[in-house]
Design a protein around this motif. Structure first.
Motif, PDB file in Angstrom:
ATOM      1  N   LYS A  75       0.846  -1.197   0.000  1.00 40.57           N
ATOM      2  CA  LYS A  75       0.000   0.000   0.000  1.00 40.57           C
ATOM      3  C   LYS A  75       0.878   1.243   0.000  1.00 40.57           C
ATOM      4  O   LYS A  75       1.770   1.391   0.847  1.00 40.57           O
ATOM      5  N   LEU A  76       0.628   2.141  -0.945  1.00 46.18           N
ATOM      6  CA  LEU A  76       1.324   3.419  -0.969  1.00 46.18           C
ATOM      7  C   LEU A  76       0.614   4.379  -0.027  1.00 46.18           C
ATOM      8  O   LEU A  76      -0.513   4.802  -0.287  1.00 46.18           O
ATOM      9  N   VAL A  77       1.254   4.711   1.074  1.00 50.60           N
ATOM     10  CA  VAL A  77       0.655   5.633   2.044  1.00 50.60           C
ATOM     11  C   VAL A  77       0.790   7.064   1.563  1.00 50.60           C
ATOM     12  O   VAL A  77      -0.121   7.875   1.684  1.00 50.60           O
ATOM     13  N   GLY A  78       1.945   7.403   0.976  1.00 48.30           N
ATOM     14  CA  GLY A  78       2.181   8.754   0.503  1.00 48.30           C
ATOM     15  C   GLY A  78       3.580   9.202   0.866  1.00 48.30           C
ATOM     16  O   GLY A  78       4.480   8.386   1.035  1.00 48.30           O
ATOM     17  N   LYS A  79       3.758  10.500   0.991  1.00 49.76           N
ATOM     18  CA  LYS A  79       5.063  11.046   1.345  1.00 49.76           C
ATOM     19  C   LYS A  79       5.046  11.650   2.746  1.00 49.76           C
ATOM     20  O   LYS A  79       4.020  12.165   3.205  1.00 49.76           O
ATOM     21  N   ARG A  80       6.228  11.588   3.382  1.00 51.20           N
ATOM     22  CA  ARG A  80       6.431  12.216   4.681  1.00 51.20           C
ATOM     23  C   ARG A  80       7.794  12.888   4.699  1.00 51.20           C
ATOM     24  O   ARG A  80       8.681  12.552   3.908  1.00 51.20           O
ATOM     25  N   GLU A  81       7.968  13.809   5.613  1.00 50.30           N
ATOM     26  CA  GLU A  81       9.276  14.374   5.907  1.00 50.30           C
ATOM     27  C   GLU A  81       9.748  13.763   7.222  1.00 50.30           C
ATOM     28  O   GLU A  81       9.094  13.927   8.255  1.00 50.30           O
ATOM     29  N   ILE A  82      10.849  13.008   7.167  1.00 48.55           N
ATOM     30  CA  ILE A  82      11.374  12.401   8.382  1.00 48.55           C
ATOM     31  C   ILE A  82      12.895  12.508   8.402  1.00 48.55           C
ATOM     32  O   ILE A  82      13.537  12.791   7.390  1.00 48.55           O
ATOM     33  N   TYR A  83      13.454  12.262   9.569  1.00 52.70           N
ATOM     34  CA  TYR A  83      14.898  12.272   9.741  1.00 52.70           C
ATOM     35  C   TYR A  83      15.444  10.887   9.406  1.00 52.70           C
ATOM     36  O   TYR A  83      15.088   9.901  10.056  1.00 52.70           O
ATOM     37  N   ILE A  84      16.275  10.834   8.360  1.00 50.09           N
ATOM     38  CA  ILE A  84      16.801   9.550   7.908  1.00 50.09           C
ATOM     39  C   ILE A  84      18.327   9.601   7.865  1.00 50.09           C
ATOM     40  O   ILE A  84      18.927  10.670   7.761  1.00 50.09           O
ATOM     41  N   PRO A  85      18.992   8.436   7.940  1.00 46.48           N
ATOM     42  CA  PRO A  85      20.449   8.416   7.791  1.00 46.48           C
ATOM     43  C   PRO A  85      20.829   8.920   6.407  1.00 46.48           C
ATOM     44  O   PRO A  85      20.245   8.492   5.408  1.00 46.48           O
ATOM     45  N   TYR A  86      21.811   9.831   6.344  1.00 42.87           N
ATOM     46  CA  TYR A  86      22.121  10.445   5.054  1.00 42.87           C
ATOM     47  C   TYR A  86      23.516  11.033   5.081  1.00 42.87           C
ATOM     48  O   TYR A  86      24.001  11.482   6.119  1.00 42.87           O
ATOM     49  N   ASN A  87      24.160  11.017   3.922  1.00 43.72           N
ATOM     50  CA  ASN A  87      25.503  11.576   3.811  1.00 43.72           C
ATOM     51  C   ASN A  87      26.402  11.060   4.934  1.00 43.72           C
ATOM     52  O   ASN A  87      27.076  11.828   5.632  1.00 43.72           O
ATOM     53  N   SER A  88      26.449   9.744   5.060  1.00 48.04           N
ATOM     54  CA  SER A  88      27.094   9.093   6.206  1.00 48.04           C
ATOM     55  C   SER A  88      28.597   8.901   5.994  1.00 48.04           C
ATOM     56  O   SER A  88      29.145   7.825   6.240  1.00 48.04           O
ATOM     57  N   PHE A  89      29.259   9.938   5.535  1.00 52.25           N
ATOM     58  CA  PHE A  89      30.699   9.870   5.286  1.00 52.25           C
ATOM     59  C   PHE A  89      31.474   9.590   6.568  1.00 52.25           C
ATOM     60  O   PHE A  89      32.468   8.867   6.567  1.00 52.25           O
ATOM     61  N   LYS A  90      31.023  10.168   7.673  1.00 47.92           N
ATOM     62  CA  LYS A  90      31.733   9.990   8.938  1.00 47.92           C
ATOM     63  C   LYS A  90      31.698   8.539   9.391  1.00 47.92           C
ATOM     64  O   LYS A  90      32.699   8.000   9.880  1.00 47.92           O
ATOM     65  N   LEU A  91      30.550   7.879   9.230  1.00 49.06           N
ATOM     66  CA  LEU A  91      30.428   6.480   9.620  1.00 49.06           C
ATOM     67  C   LEU A  91      31.315   5.581   8.781  1.00 49.06           C
ATOM     68  O   LEU A  91      31.731   4.515   9.215  1.00 49.06           O
ATOM     69  N   ASP A  92      31.627   6.018   7.564  1.00 51.55           N
ATOM     70  CA  ASP A  92      32.432   5.232   6.627  1.00 51.55           C
ATOM     71  C   ASP A  92      33.913   5.615   6.669  1.00 51.55           C
ATOM     72  O   ASP A  92      34.706   5.144   5.858  1.00 51.55           O
ATOM     73  N   SER A  93      34.292   6.440   7.627  1.00 54.41           N
ATOM     74  CA  SER A  93      35.644   7.001   7.641  1.00 54.41           C
ATOM     75  C   SER A  93      36.721   5.961   7.949  1.00 54.41           C
ATOM     76  O   SER A  93      36.559   5.134   8.851  1.00 54.41           O
ATOM     77  N   PRO A  94      37.860   6.015   7.217  1.00 51.97           N
ATOM     78  CA  PRO A  94      38.967   5.097   7.509  1.00 51.97           C
ATOM     79  C   PRO A  94      39.706   5.428   8.797  1.00 51.97           C
ATOM     80  O   PRO A  94      40.587   4.684   9.217  1.00 51.97           O
TER      81      PRO A  94
END
Length: 455
Positions: A303-322
């Motif tokens: 079921k397609l509920v629609g769109k929302r604005e939420i806080y999601i993981p994004y631009n996670s360069f720091k988590l991937d840092s060597p």
């Protein structure tokens, strides 16, 4: 806006799409929205009303940073600080922009789980040929076999202007990942104490149009080929999983094999689908949890509920840092929030409810899918009693240098037993990810597994 409220745009869209339940491609006039009011992949071009989500202007440029010899892109946003941090103490202020899974994590790990929120950047940009394919797909691709397969599909993103929930799910399944990739990565399934034994993998996949002997005139039913080799610890080293992922898995089920290094034999592995146990996961993940969700969508009504604005993981360069060790990331209960980054983005919300007569350990799944990349960013999983059981996070790290919106680290949290599984970590690895290579289909045959799995 509370959790049940949609924007005016999304509400109108949801009603229109739910009533039409179309399985067909869109008109040329609708497709002409791509690149004008919509991005080339179908996201809203404009930002939101208060400017907290910016307009899309093409994503990060290829020269947004530098890439190290070991394949780690520098962080274009390294100097930014969190706008605020969501904790168990202030969650009520932000709950309208959080998923049930996020709220459950804040409640269960009140003393340690946090959501640091940074400025939003619409950093996803893809190659022009993918944009062209998506626009062509918009007017040509349709679902067949009751929605379980695609016809007239090319490259990626069959439904940039989706008309129902199943089309959104297909966009995630077929999203652009560079065409092919090889990487070394590490998985951990820590105990409640945080103690873990890392499992090391060599993984590669090749989508069908990167196969050297692929025939566009007779594309067949294979979407991509996938191979995964365990290199450590010693008791699992040499085991290999091979998958031929089919477009229509009802008509022609996913073909999977396992090579067991101890027994030196290859055997078919039909269990690597749906809710079958996934190898080396200690029971913390089933087969279709990998990549946030994969495989045949036929056991659920979407079921397609629609769109929302939420806080999601994004631009996670720091988590991937060597600069980080795996022990810096993996901690009791959840990933170390010191290294995570969340941003406000628009997502498609899709609910999958198990069909009557079908079997799966998850009776309901709710996906929150980034509008710019079609990557599932967050996913909630419910048991047969309707209780929230597991929640997943996909930490997207855009590879701006090659224009691939890459899912690096993904974590699946069990809210009942207090354990989790995290995969995709490569902070301590020295070999860069290789994208965009071509393969022969003979590299992905059961006969090739024995050579791949020699200890």
């Amino acid at each position: 806006m509370n959790n049940k409220t949609l924007s005016a745009y999304s509400l109108a869209l949801a009603y229109a799409l739910y009533s039409s339940a179309s399985w067909a491609a869109v008109s040329a006039d609708q497709a002409n929205q791509l690149g004008t009011t919509l991005t080339p992949l179908g996201a809203e071009m404009a930002g939101n009303a208060d400017g907290s989500i910016p307009a899309w202007t093409g994503g990060l440029t290829k020269d947004a940073g530098v890439v190290s010899a070991t394949g780690f892109p520098s962080d274009p946003f390294a100097d930014e600080q969190p706008l605020f941090t969501i904790t168990a103490q202030n969650v009520a202020q932000y709950q309208d922009k959080l998923t049930p899974g996020q709220q459950a994590m804040l409640k269960r790990y009140a003393a340690s789980y946090q959501i640091p929120v940074y400025p939003s950047h619409r950093s996803v940009g893809l190659p022009d040929e993918v944009y062209k394919a998506a626009k062509s797909n918009a007017t040509k691709t349709s679902m067949v076999e009751g929605g379980n397969g695609l016809s007239d599909f090319s490259t990626a993103i069959p439904f940039p202007i989706p008309q129902n929930g199943l089309e959104v799910v297909w966009n995630h399944i077929t999203r652009y990942r560079g065409g092919s990739a090889k990487r070394n990565h590490v998985q951990a399934t820590p105990l409640a104490s945080g103690k873990f034994v890392p499992v090391y993998f060599k993984q590669q996949f090749t989508f069908r149009d990167r196969i050297k002997d692929f025939n566009p005139a007779n594309p067949g039913n294979v979407l991509f080929y996938y191979k995964q080799l365990v290199t450590a610890p010693a008791r699992q080293a040499g085991d290999v999983v091979l998958v031929h992922e089919t477009l229509n898995q009802v008509k022609e089920p996913r073909m999977a094999w396992i090579y067991n290094a101890g027994q030196r034999r290859v055997r078919r592995a039909p269990q690597i689908s749906y809710d079958g146990p996934y190898p080396a996961s200690e029971g913390q993940r089933v087969a279709d949890n990998l990549d946030m969700y994969n495989g045949a969508p036929d056991r659920y009504d979407w079921k397609l509920v629609g769109k929302r604005e939420i806080y999601i993981p994004y631009n996670s360069f720091k988590l991937d840092s060597p600069t980080l060790k795996y022990s810096d990331i993996v901690q009791p209960g959840h990933l170390n929030p010191t290294h995570t980054r969340y941003e406000l983005h628009r997502v498609w919300q899709v609910e999958g409810t198990l069909k009557k007569g079908e079997r799966h350990i998850y009776a309901k799944r709710v996906f929150f899918i980034d509008e710019d990349s079609w990557q599932i960013a967050l996913a909630d999983h419910y048991d047969s009693r309707g209780s929230l059981w597991r929640t997943a996070e996909g930490h997207l790290t855009p590879r701006y240098d090659i224009q691939v919106p890459w899912l690096g680290v993904e974590a699946l949290y069990d809210l009942i037993n207090g354990r989790y599984i995290v995969s995709g970590m490569r902070n301590e690895e020295k070999d860069p990810i290789e994208f965009g290579f071509s393969s022969l289909s003979s590299e992905y045959t059961p006969a090739a597994l024995r050579n791949a799995g020699i200890r």
